[in-house]
Design a protein around this motif. Structure first.
Motif, PDB file in Angstrom:
ATOM      1  N   VAL A  12       0.871  -1.182   0.000  1.00  0.00           N
ATOM      2  CA  VAL A  12       0.000   0.000   0.000  1.00  0.00           C
ATOM      3  C   VAL A  12       0.906   1.229   0.000  1.00  0.00           C
ATOM      4  CG1 VAL A  12      -1.821   1.267   1.189  1.00  0.00           C
ATOM      5  CG2 VAL A  12      -1.791  -1.234   1.277  1.00  0.00           C
ATOM      6  N   PHE A  13       0.954   1.919  -1.133  1.00  0.00           N
ATOM      7  CA  PHE A  13       1.805   3.090  -1.290  1.00  0.00           C
ATOM      8  C   PHE A  13       1.015   4.351  -0.952  1.00  0.00           C
ATOM      9  CE2 PHE A  13       3.420  -0.136  -4.175  1.00  0.00           C
ATOM     10  CZ  PHE A  13       4.786  -0.064  -4.003  1.00  0.00           C
ATOM     11  N   GLY A  14       1.655   5.244  -0.209  1.00  0.00           N
ATOM     12  CA  GLY A  14       1.097   6.557   0.043  1.00  0.00           C
ATOM     13  C   GLY A  14       2.055   7.608  -0.482  1.00  0.00           C
ATOM     14  N   THR A  15       1.556   8.770  -0.820  1.00  0.00           N
ATOM     15  CA  THR A  15       2.414   9.817  -1.355  1.00  0.00           C
ATOM     16  C   THR A  15       2.406  11.037  -0.446  1.00  0.00           C
ATOM     17  OG1 THR A  15       0.620  10.761  -2.698  1.00  0.00           O
ATOM     18  CG2 THR A  15       2.045   9.114  -3.748  1.00  0.00           C
ATOM     19  N   ILE A  16       3.577  11.647  -0.325  1.00  0.00           N
ATOM     20  CA  ILE A  16       3.717  12.949   0.318  1.00  0.00           C
ATOM     21  C   ILE A  16       4.310  13.866  -0.743  1.00  0.00           C
ATOM     22  CG2 ILE A  16       4.879  14.274   2.120  1.00  0.00           C
ATOM     23  CD1 ILE A  16       4.843  11.816   3.867  1.00  0.00           C
ATOM     24  N   GLY A  17       3.531  14.818  -1.205  1.00  0.00           N
ATOM     25  CA  GLY A  17       3.950  15.657  -2.316  1.00  0.00           C
ATOM     26  C   GLY A  17       3.598  15.003  -3.639  1.00  0.00           C
ATOM     27  N   ALA A  18       3.203  15.804  -4.598  1.00  0.00           N
ATOM     28  CA  ALA A  18       2.845  15.280  -5.923  1.00  0.00           C
ATOM     29  C   ALA A  18       4.091  14.843  -6.671  1.00  0.00           C
ATOM     30  CB  ALA A  18       2.107  16.355  -6.719  1.00  0.00           C
ATOM     31  N   LEU A  19       3.929  13.864  -7.562  1.00  0.00           N
ATOM     32  CA  LEU A  19       5.029  13.444  -8.420  1.00  0.00           C
ATOM     33  C   LEU A  19       5.316  14.539  -9.436  1.00  0.00           C
ATOM     34  CD1 LEU A  19       4.033   9.728  -9.179  1.00  0.00           C
ATOM     35  CD2 LEU A  19       5.281  10.647  -7.214  1.00  0.00           C
ATOM     36  N   ALA A  20       6.607  14.798  -9.677  1.00  0.00           N
ATOM     37  CA  ALA A  20       6.993  15.860 -10.609  1.00  0.00           C
ATOM     38  C   ALA A  20       7.036  15.373 -12.047  1.00  0.00           C
ATOM     39  CB  ALA A  20       8.359  16.432 -10.219  1.00  0.00           C
ATOM     40  N   ALA A  21       7.305  14.087 -12.253  1.00  0.00           N
ATOM     41  CA  ALA A  21       7.591  13.591 -13.600  1.00  0.00           C
ATOM     42  C   ALA A  21       6.533  12.672 -14.172  1.00  0.00           C
ATOM     43  CB  ALA A  21       8.938  12.857 -13.592  1.00  0.00           C
ATOM     44  N   PHE A  22       5.463  12.408 -13.412  1.00  0.00           N
ATOM     45  CA  PHE A  22       4.495  11.422 -13.890  1.00  0.00           C
ATOM     46  C   PHE A  22       3.166  11.647 -13.198  1.00  0.00           C
ATOM     47  CE2 PHE A  22       2.689   7.188 -14.562  1.00  0.00           C
ATOM     48  CZ  PHE A  22       3.094   6.933 -15.869  1.00  0.00           C
ATOM     49  N   PRO A  23       2.042  11.586 -13.896  1.00  0.00           N
ATOM     50  CA  PRO A  23       0.735  11.778 -13.268  1.00  0.00           C
ATOM     51  C   PRO A  23       0.419  10.682 -12.255  1.00  0.00           C
ATOM     52  CG  PRO A  23       0.584  12.011 -15.652  1.00  0.00           C
ATOM     53  CD  PRO A  23       1.932  11.422 -15.356  1.00  0.00           C
ATOM     54  N   LEU A  24      -0.004  11.079 -11.072  1.00  0.00           N
ATOM     55  CA  LEU A  24      -0.295  10.109 -10.026  1.00  0.00           C
ATOM     56  C   LEU A  24      -1.403   9.150 -10.453  1.00  0.00           C
ATOM     57  CD1 LEU A  24       0.428   9.387  -7.069  1.00  0.00           C
ATOM     58  CD2 LEU A  24      -1.522  10.765  -6.372  1.00  0.00           C
ATOM     59  N   ARG A  25      -2.346   9.667 -11.216  1.00  0.00           N
ATOM     60  CA  ARG A  25      -3.468   8.834 -11.647  1.00  0.00           C
ATOM     61  C   ARG A  25      -2.995   7.639 -12.469  1.00  0.00           C
ATOM     62  NH1 ARG A  25      -6.470  10.824 -15.871  1.00  0.00           N
ATOM     63  NH2 ARG A  25      -5.536  12.828 -15.331  1.00  0.00           N
ATOM     64  N   LEU A  26      -2.040   7.881 -13.370  1.00  0.00           N
ATOM     65  CA  LEU A  26      -1.512   6.783 -14.180  1.00  0.00           C
ATOM     66  C   LEU A  26      -0.670   5.833 -13.341  1.00  0.00           C
ATOM     67  CD1 LEU A  26      -0.513   8.543 -17.531  1.00  0.00           C
ATOM     68  CD2 LEU A  26      -2.657   7.431 -16.900  1.00  0.00           C
ATOM     69  N   ALA A  27       0.079   6.393 -12.396  1.00  0.00           N
ATOM     70  CA  ALA A  27       0.867   5.540 -11.502  1.00  0.00           C
ATOM     71  C   ALA A  27      -0.056   4.654 -10.671  1.00  0.00           C
ATOM     72  CB  ALA A  27       1.741   6.396 -10.593  1.00  0.00           C
ATOM     73  N   ALA A  28      -1.162   5.211 -10.179  1.00  0.00           N
ATOM     74  CA  ALA A  28      -2.114   4.431  -9.384  1.00  0.00           C
ATOM     75  C   ALA A  28      -2.705   3.294 -10.206  1.00  0.00           C
ATOM     76  CB  ALA A  28      -3.225   5.344  -8.864  1.00  0.00           C
ATOM     77  N   ARG A  29      -2.995   3.572 -11.464  1.00  0.00           N
ATOM     78  CA  ARG A  29      -3.527   2.543 -12.350  1.00  0.00           C
ATOM     79  C   ARG A  29      -2.524   1.409 -12.538  1.00  0.00           C
ATOM     80  NH1 ARG A  29      -5.087   5.066 -17.821  1.00  0.00           N
ATOM     81  NH2 ARG A  29      -6.251   6.386 -16.378  1.00  0.00           N
ATOM     82  N   GLU A  30      -1.241   1.778 -12.679  1.00  0.00           N
ATOM     83  CA  GLU A  30      -0.207   0.754 -12.872  1.00  0.00           C
ATOM     84  C   GLU A  30       0.019  -0.053 -11.597  1.00  0.00           C
ATOM     85  OE1 GLU A  30       2.565  -1.593 -14.769  1.00  0.00           O
ATOM     86  OE2 GLU A  30       1.036  -0.233 -15.579  1.00  0.00           O
ATOM     87  N   VAL A  31      -0.013   0.617 -10.436  1.00  0.00           N
ATOM     88  CA  VAL A  31       0.124  -0.093  -9.162  1.00  0.00           C
ATOM     89  C   VAL A  31      -1.014  -1.092  -8.996  1.00  0.00           C
ATOM     90  CG1 VAL A  31       0.046   0.161  -6.642  1.00  0.00           C
ATOM     91  CG2 VAL A  31       1.420   1.732  -8.004  1.00  0.00           C
ATOM     92  N   GLU A  32      -2.224  -0.662  -9.310  1.00  0.00           N
ATOM     93  CA  GLU A  32      -3.378  -1.550  -9.206  1.00  0.00           C
ATOM     94  C   GLU A  32      -3.237  -2.736 -10.158  1.00  0.00           C
ATOM     95  OE1 GLU A  32      -8.279  -1.344  -9.471  1.00  0.00           O
ATOM     96  OE2 GLU A  32      -7.069   0.486  -9.595  1.00  0.00           O
ATOM     97  N   ARG A  33      -2.730  -2.473 -11.363  1.00  0.00           N
ATOM     98  CA  ARG A  33      -2.522  -3.566 -12.327  1.00  0.00           C
ATOM     99  C   ARG A  33      -1.541  -4.598 -11.781  1.00  0.00           C
ATOM    100  NH1 ARG A  33       0.625  -5.488 -16.166  1.00  0.00           N
ATOM    101  NH2 ARG A  33       2.292  -4.006 -15.711  1.00  0.00           N
ATOM    102  N   GLN A  34      -0.591  -4.134 -10.973  1.00  0.00           N
ATOM    103  CA  GLN A  34       0.402  -5.028 -10.385  1.00  0.00           C
ATOM    104  C   GLN A  34      -0.009  -5.502  -8.984  1.00  0.00           C
ATOM    105  OE1 GLN A  34       4.543  -3.816 -10.829  1.00  0.00           O
ATOM    106  NE2 GLN A  34       4.016  -2.456 -12.541  1.00  0.00           N
ATOM    107  N   HIS A  35      -1.305  -5.337  -8.668  1.00  0.00           N
ATOM    108  CA  HIS A  35      -1.907  -5.878  -7.446  1.00  0.00           C
ATOM    109  C   HIS A  35      -1.429  -5.195  -6.167  1.00  0.00           C
ATOM    110  CE1 HIS A  35      -3.489  -8.936 -10.098  1.00  0.00           C
ATOM    111  NE2 HIS A  35      -2.260  -9.243 -10.481  1.00  0.00           N
ATOM    112  N   GLY A  36      -1.199  -3.885  -6.265  1.00  0.00           N
ATOM    113  CA  GLY A  36      -0.940  -3.078  -5.080  1.00  0.00           C
ATOM    114  C   GLY A  36      -1.954  -1.953  -5.011  1.00  0.00           C
ATOM    115  N   GLN A  37      -1.752  -1.017  -4.082  1.00  0.00           N
ATOM    116  CA  GLN A  37      -2.632   0.148  -3.958  1.00  0.00           C
ATOM    117  C   GLN A  37      -1.783   1.404  -3.837  1.00  0.00           C
ATOM    118  OE1 GLN A  37      -5.875  -0.051  -1.064  1.00  0.00           O
ATOM    119  NE2 GLN A  37      -5.651  -2.279  -0.990  1.00  0.00           N
TER     120      GLN A  37
END
Length: 374
Positions: A12-37
Motif C-alpha cells: 500500500v503506497f502513500g504519497t507525500i507531495g505530488a510526483l513531478a515527472a508522472f501523473p499520479l493517476r496513471l501511476a495508481a492505475r499501474e500499481v493496481e494492475r500489479q496488485h498493489g494500492q
C-alpha cells in the motif's frame, strides 16, 4: 539509506507531495494492475511512502520548508514504513529505465565523499543521484564529492536538490562545475553550469495529455491540505469537494473532507463523507474510527459501538478504538467488557497518558467487582 526491497503485490503506497515527472493517476492505475494500492497521503495501512519532488519546490518557498520535510521523513521512518524516491518508485513499476549496475555501498560512499549520512539519505530520497539507494555508482560518488563541497560552503541539502532538478539529467552533472551562490545573489542557492533542461530519467510511457488534469488535481489537493492544516475548515472542505468532482474514487479526499466538515460543525455532511470514504475503501480503518467518534458525539452509542468494533477487527494493533470502546462499555455499565478492553489497550500502549487512564480503569473495575463479590 538502502533502497527498500519492494514487491508491488500487496503493498500500500502513500504519497507525500505530488510526483513531478508522472501523473499520479496513471501511476495508481499501474500499481493496481500489479496488485498493489496507491493513495494520496498516509493512512495506517500505508506500507511504503513515496516522496514526490514537487515537495522540494514548495519547501523552497517557506522559511522552514526543508525542516518540515525532514520532520515528515523522520515520522514515517519511525512508523516503520519504507521510504521511496519518486524515480525509485517509477523504476519499481517499470515506468522508468533503471541506471546501470553499481557496486558502492552507502558506507563506502560516505567514507570516500565525506558527505554526511543524513545528507546522503535526503539527497537520495529526492533523486539527486543516479541511484536512490545502495548500491551506488561511481558517478554517484563523483556527485557526492561535489555535494560535500557545496555543503562545506554552507549550502543545504534542500538547495542542492532543488538546483539539481533545474539543471538536467543528474548523471550529466558529474562533468559540470557546482558552486554556492547564484547569479541573483542568493547565498543559499546553487549555481550549476548548463542551464535548465528536462528532469532526470527517461520515462517509458507516452503521457499525452493525461498530465494536465492530474496536475490540476494535485494542486487542488495540496491547496486543500494547506487550508486544512491552517484551520480553514470550510475552505478546505470546498477544495476537497472539487478534488472529488475530478476523481470521485479518492477515499482520502472524502475522509479529509469529512474531518473538515466535522471540525466546522457540519455533522450530517461529515457523516455522509465518512460513509463515502468507507464505501470507496472498506478497509479504511481511520474512517470507521472517526465516524464512530461522530456517532458518539451525537449520543448514538449503538452505532458508535459497531463502528469501533469494525475498526478493531480491521486493525488489531490500533489502540485508539480499543480505548474508546472501553470507555463506551464502562459508561453503559458493562464493567467486565470495559476491563477486558482496557487490558488490551495496555498491551498496545502501556506508557502513554491514556495508558495511565486505562490502568486506573482496570483498578476501579477490580475494586467494584471485589466489592460486589464481598
Amino acid at each position: 539509506m538502502t533502497a527498500p526491497a519492494v514487491s508491488v503485490p500487496g503493498a500500500v503506497f502513500g504519497t507525500i507531495g505530488a510526483l513531478a515527472a508522472f501523473p499520479l493517476r496513471l501511476a495508481a492505475r499501474e500499481v493496481e494492475r500489479q496488485h498493489g494500492q496507491l493513495r494520496r497521503g498516509i493512512t495506517r495501512r500505508t506500507t511504503h511512502v513515496v516522496f514526490g519532488r514537487t515537495l522540494l519546490a514548495k519547501a523552497g518557498l517557506t522559511k522552514n520548508g526543508d525542516a518540515e520535510i525532514e520532520r515528515r521523513i523522520a515520522a514515517e521512518r519511525a512508523a516503520g514504513r519504507a521510504l521511496i524516491s519518486e524515480n525509485g518508485f517509477l523504476r519499481l513499476l517499470g515506468l522508468m529505465k533503471g541506471p546501470e549496475a553499481s557496486s558502492l555501498s552507502r558506507q563506502s560512499l560516505i567514507e570516500q565523499s565525506r558527505l554526511s549520512g543524513a545528507d546522503l539519505d535526503l539527497l537520495s530520497l529526492f533523486d539527486a543521484f543516479e541511484h536512490d539507494g545502495e548500491p551506488y555508482s561511481f558517478r554517484d560518488l563523483i556527485l557526492a564529492r561535489k555535494y560535500a563541497g557545496l555543503v562545506a560552503g554552507d549550502a543545504t541539502w534542500g538547495a542542492i536538490a532543488r538546483s539539481v532538478h533545474r539543471s538536467g539529467p543528474v548523471a550529466s552533472l558529474t562533468a559540470k562545475s557546482l558552486n554556492v551562490g547564484s547569479q541573483h545573489g542568493r547565498p543559499d542557492a546553487i549555481y550549476l553550469e548548463g542551464g535548465q533542461s528536462e528532469l532526470d530519467g527517461q520515462l517509458l510511457f507516452d503521457l499525452g495529455s493525461a498530465a494536465q488534469g492530474d496536475d490540476t488535481l494535485e494542486e487542488l489537493f495540496a491547496e486543500a491540505e494547506a487550508a486544512e492544516e491552517g484551520g480553514y475548515h470550510d475552505g478546505a472542505a470546498a477544495l476537497y469537494q472539487r478534488c472529488l468532482a475530478i476523481d470521485p474514487s479518492d477515499a482520502i479526499a472524502a475522509f479529509n473532507r469529512a474531518n473538515c466538515l466535522r471540525a466546522g460543525g457540519h455533522a450530517a455532511e461529515a457523516a455522509h463523507d465518512y460513509a463515502r470514504a468507507i464505501k470507496l475503501d472498506p478497509a479504511f480503518v481511520e474512517a470507521w474510527f472517526n465516524l464512530a467518534g461522530l456517532m458518539s458525539e451525537q449520543g448514538r452509542d449503538a452505532s458508535a459501538r459497531r463502528h469501533l468494533q469494525k475498526a478493531i477487527a480491521l486493525d488489531k494493533s490500533y489502540a485508539d478504538p480499543v480505548f474508546n470502546l472501553a470507555r463506551l462499555e464502562f459508561d453503559a455499565g458493562n464493567l467486565a467488557e470495559a476491563r477486558r478492553l482496557w487490558v488490551r489497550y495496555l498491551e498496545l500502549d502501556p506508557e502513554s497518558e491514556w495508558g495511565g487512564v486505562a490502568a486506573k480503569g482496570v483498578q476501579f473495575v477490580d475494586m467494584q467487582l471485589a466489592r460486589t463479590a464481598g
